[in-house]
Design a protein around this motif. Structure first.
Motif, short mmCIF file in Angstrom:
data_model
loop_
_atom_site.label_atom_id
_atom_site.label_comp_id
_atom_site.label_asym_id
_atom_site.label_seq_id
_atom_site.Cartn_x
_atom_site.Cartn_y
_atom_site.Cartn_z
N GLU A 1 0.83 -1.21 0.00
CA GLU A 1 0.00 0.00 0.00
C GLU A 1 0.86 1.26 0.00
O GLU A 1 0.53 2.25 -0.65
CB GLU A 1 -0.95 -0.02 1.19
N PRO B 1 -5.67 7.67 0.37
CA PRO B 1 -5.69 6.26 0.77
C PRO B 1 -7.02 5.84 1.38
O PRO B 1 -7.77 6.67 1.90
CB PRO B 1 -4.57 6.18 1.82
N ASP C 1 -7.54 0.96 -1.92
CA ASP C 1 -6.27 1.32 -1.31
C ASP C 1 -5.87 2.75 -1.62
O ASP C 1 -5.39 3.47 -0.74
CB ASP C 1 -5.16 0.35 -1.76
N SER D 1 -3.77 -2.56 -4.26
CA SER D 1 -2.42 -3.11 -4.13
C SER D 1 -2.51 -4.57 -3.72
O SER D 1 -3.21 -4.92 -2.77
CB SER D 1 -1.66 -2.32 -3.06
#
Length: 132
Positions: A34, A45, A59, A69
């Motif tokens: 990530e 995020p 992510d 990810s």
């Protein structure tokens, strides 16, 4: 004099302790993926979306693209397929402009990629695939 008693339970078996260690290591490796993704695409995020299949946290969301990810080798599972279907629904409803799954090589196993059924599902739903 103070007496201190510790009640420490040993794992039920060595395999239980080993599994706990593996889960912790996998979580750390996942976070590494990530972080690499965030560095690569920027954006925001852990963005939340509501779908008919339940909550979807992507992510990274960058320029309307949802990035997922994946570190190491991804096995085919109902959990992974549900993630794919949620991304497809978000693209269909125009909540996102597209989706890209980024597969990173695992530093612990050296593996990268996914079961062919996962890759086929991503492709069939119009989700982009990248290998890094």
């Amino acid at each position: 004099m103070v007496s201190l008693h510790l009640n420490i339970r040993a794992p039920r078996s060595l395999s239980t302790a080993t599994n706990v260690t593996k889960v912790a290591r996998n979580a750390q490796v996942g976070v590494l993926g990530e972080l690499k993704l965030a560095d690569m695409v920027g954006g925001k995020p852990n963005q939340y979306f509501n779908t008919s299949l339940g909550a979807r946290y992507v992510d990274q969301l960058s320029n309307g693209i949802a990035y997922e990810s994946k570190m190491g080798y991804v096995k085919y599972s109902s959990r992974v397929m549900t993630q794919i279907k949620k991304d497809a629904e978000l693209m269909e409803s125009l909540d996102i402009n597209g989706a890209t799954w980024v597969f990173f090589r695992s530093p612990s196993t050296g593996l990268i990629g996914a079961d062919q059924r996962v890759l086929d599902a991503l492709t069939s739903y119009g989700i982009n695939i990248m290998f890094k």
